[in-house]
Design an enzyme around this catalytic site. Sequence first.
Site, PDB file in Angstrom:
ATOM      1  CG  ASN A 128      29.825  47.037  45.243  1.00  0.00           C
ATOM      2  OD1 ASN A 128      29.836  48.272  45.216  1.00  0.00           O
ATOM      3  ND2 ASN A 128      29.832  46.366  46.368  1.00  0.00           N
ATOM      4  N   GLY A 201      34.201  53.116  48.397  1.00  0.00           N
ATOM      5  CA  GLY A 201      35.124  52.426  47.491  1.00  0.00           C
ATOM      6  C   GLY A 201      36.220  51.725  48.257  1.00  0.00           C
ATOM      7  CD  GLU A 223      29.779  54.021  54.728  1.00  0.00           C
ATOM      8  OE1 GLU A 223      29.831  52.785  54.847  1.00  0.00           O
ATOM      9  OE2 GLU A 223      29.346  54.765  55.619  1.00  0.00           O
ATOM     10  CB  CYS A 257      31.362  46.516  50.995  1.00  0.00           C
ATOM     11  SG  CYS A 257      29.709  47.086  51.414  1.00  0.00           S
TER      12      CYS A 257
HETATM   13  P1  NAD Z   1      37.406  52.112  43.816  1.00  0.00           P
HETATM   14  O1  NAD Z   1      37.999  52.670  45.058  1.00  0.00           O
HETATM   15  O2  NAD Z   1      38.313  51.571  42.789  1.00  0.00           O
HETATM   16  O3  NAD Z   1      36.503  53.201  43.077  1.00  0.00           O
HETATM   17  C1  NAD Z   1      35.499  53.935  43.742  1.00  0.00           C
HETATM   18  C2  NAD Z   1      35.349  55.284  43.049  1.00  0.00           C
HETATM   19  O4  NAD Z   1      36.576  55.979  43.142  1.00  0.00           O
HETATM   20  C3  NAD Z   1      34.994  55.197  41.563  1.00  0.00           C
HETATM   21  O5  NAD Z   1      33.999  56.153  41.283  1.00  0.00           O
HETATM   22  C4  NAD Z   1      36.303  55.514  40.861  1.00  0.00           C
HETATM   23  O6  NAD Z   1      36.117  56.209  39.649  1.00  0.00           O
HETATM   24  C5  NAD Z   1      37.037  56.403  41.863  1.00  0.00           C
HETATM   25  N1  NAD Z   1      38.485  56.216  41.803  1.00  0.00           N
HETATM   26  C6  NAD Z   1      39.164  55.080  41.491  1.00  0.00           C
HETATM   27  N2  NAD Z   1      40.493  55.291  41.557  1.00  0.00           N
HETATM   28  C7  NAD Z   1      40.671  56.580  41.922  1.00  0.00           C
HETATM   29  C8  NAD Z   1      41.808  57.398  42.169  1.00  0.00           C
HETATM   30  N3  NAD Z   1      43.043  56.920  42.022  1.00  0.00           N
HETATM   31  N4  NAD Z   1      41.624  58.684  42.537  1.00  0.00           N
HETATM   32  C9  NAD Z   1      40.382  59.186  42.689  1.00  0.00           C
HETATM   33  N5  NAD Z   1      39.264  58.461  42.455  1.00  0.00           N
HETATM   34  C10 NAD Z   1      39.390  57.177  42.085  1.00  0.00           C
HETATM   35  O7  NAD Z   1      36.356  51.004  44.302  1.00  0.00           O
HETATM   36  P2  NAD Z   1      35.460  50.066  43.414  1.00  0.00           P
HETATM   37  O8  NAD Z   1      36.334  49.047  42.752  1.00  0.00           O
HETATM   38  O9  NAD Z   1      34.542  50.865  42.570  1.00  0.00           O
HETATM   39  O10 NAD Z   1      34.569  49.344  44.541  1.00  0.00           O
HETATM   40  C11 NAD Z   1      35.017  48.252  45.259  1.00  0.00           C
HETATM   41  C12 NAD Z   1      35.466  48.632  46.656  1.00  0.00           C
HETATM   42  O11 NAD Z   1      34.478  49.409  47.293  1.00  0.00           O
HETATM   43  C13 NAD Z   1      35.665  47.422  47.541  1.00  0.00           C
HETATM   44  O12 NAD Z   1      36.810  47.608  48.320  1.00  0.00           O
HETATM   45  C14 NAD Z   1      34.431  47.428  48.437  1.00  0.00           C
HETATM   46  O13 NAD Z   1      34.584  46.809  49.671  1.00  0.00           O
HETATM   47  C15 NAD Z   1      34.197  48.891  48.583  1.00  0.00           C
HETATM   48  N6  NAD Z   1      32.798  49.127  48.912  1.00  0.00           N
HETATM   49  C16 NAD Z   1      32.489  49.581  50.152  1.00  0.00           C
HETATM   50  C17 NAD Z   1      31.155  49.762  50.482  1.00  0.00           C
HETATM   51  C18 NAD Z   1      30.741  50.254  51.838  1.00  0.00           C
HETATM   52  O14 NAD Z   1      29.596  50.644  51.974  1.00  0.00           O
HETATM   53  N7  NAD Z   1      31.600  50.258  52.841  1.00  0.00           N
HETATM   54  C19 NAD Z   1      30.163  49.508  49.546  1.00  0.00           C
HETATM   55  C20 NAD Z   1      30.541  49.054  48.301  1.00  0.00           C
HETATM   56  C21 NAD Z   1      31.860  48.875  47.980  1.00  0.00           C
END
Ligand code: NAD
Length: 471
Positions: A128, A201, A223, A257
């Site tokens: 994002n 994530g 995070e 987020c």
């Molecule tokens: P995601 O968890 O789907 O993916 C994040 C990362 O994890 C990516 O690089 C992806 O390749 C990897 N990943 C995905 N599935 C995986 C698995 N099964 N095993 C290992 N790695 C895996 O998240 P997203 O869709 O990229 O981002 C959105 C989420 O992130 C939302 O929930 C948002 O709130 C959160 N977010 C949090 C913050 C924060 O600072 N707290 C900031 C931005 C986004």
Amino acid sequence: MCDKEVILNNVDLFEELENVRQAQKDFFRSGATLIITKRIEKLKALKKTLVKYEQAIYAALKMDLNKPEQEAFLGEFMGTIHELDTGILKLKKWSRKKRVASPLMVFPSKAWTVPEPYGQVLIISPWNYPFDLCLSPLIGALAAGNTVIVKPSELTPNTSALIKKILAEVYEEAQVSVQLGGVELSQALLQGRYDYIFFTGSVEVGRIVMQAAAKHLTPVTLELGGKCPVIVGEQADVKQMAKSVAWGKYFNAGQSCVAPDYMLLPANLVDEFVKWFSHYTDAFIKNGLGEYTRIINQKHYERIEGYLKQGDIIYGGLCSKETLQIVPTLIRPESWECSLMQDEIFGPVLPIVTYQTLNEAIEFVKDREKPLVINIFSSDRKFIKQVSSQTSSGNVCINDVLLNYVNKNLPFGGVGNSGIGQYHGKASFETFSHTKSVHHKKTPDLPFRYPPYEKYYQLLRRFKKLLNKNI
Ligand code: NAD
């Protein structure tokens, strides 16, 4: 591709990653990352390279998310440069040992704490804010003297490829290695052993990361996301509040987020809020949707579009499947059980929930997982204090939205389901450093602690009594 080929490819991948990990371990063991002046030099070089690629960064973000340059500047570039500037300016101070007073019991001695790098760090980041959420923790990890393997998001291929190119211009792979790929690569990376894992994530993947880390007792920062409420008091400036909230849902199309997830409003303020939210959103989109970020992909577009069927739309609802855009939309949810009110929305849809008493609003928030941020709007200090002291959240933002994240001097992180640990500025340096405690014995060597104990024990006790009358 047959199963056997997949397995063979995976074996190749594991081997390749193991080689990268080994090269980084060797690099770390050489002591090359321990020289503070060298770290500062490299951070300066990184800043110079980022500035050189500034326009290319905006172009990549435009291709991946249709992110307007102004949003990319405020939400991605500026914060990253601020992290670099802070690190460059403060690193020497942060790295100093800190003296700790020693009690008489251990006389004569000196004591201090000193930060030391963990060693090898793995950073996995989301799509994002693909630039900032990858670079900001990376800067902290490098300032603290670690080597880093970074895996940016596969959903923003242009930005991720550019990150790899930029970092390769400044750091050798033995210090920073950018791995491009999706879930399979992420899982392969998680099978290795690291000294620290930093993940940004979703909550579900956060659990997977923590499980992988537990195998080697690797410390983690998670995070994560969640539902961030906006709690509005009777004394709020509704016009200004509606402007901030409309912007929070417009900015990055609500894919933040820390974006407002749902409103908690006294019933008598709803009409005025709807009026001003509509007014400002109309103004934001009056020149069309060219300057409006799109939803990252079809899957997320369909998920968010699905929310529009879970209540009565009060404003907005306009969607374009072709451009993957959904205008900021106000909705009255049909129930608290629907996914609109259960899941993190992570898009430009904003449900309105009304409350009768503040206690009811606070209980509504407390019945759910701890949010990443609670936004409070009021001019009444008592109201603000009551909400922030009676609820728990990673962060609180008063009379605004998102800006607690943009202020990189504030430690940022979640609590409970919204995450573990904090970063930004000094907090990043601390996150990526182990604080080592050092006790240094001085001379003379006093005889009191050595056996045979009888000889000095009563003397010691009398001495202790003189210092502390209670025992
Ligand atoms: P995601 O968890 O789907 O993916 C994040 C990362 O994890 C990516 O690089 C992806 O390749 C990897 N990943 C995905 N599935 C995986 C698995 N099964 N095993 C290992 N790695 C895996 O998240 P997203 O869709 O990229 O981002 C959105 C989420 O992130 C939302 O929930 C948002 O709130 C959160 N977010 C949090 C913050 C924060 O600072 N707290 C900031 C931005 C986004």
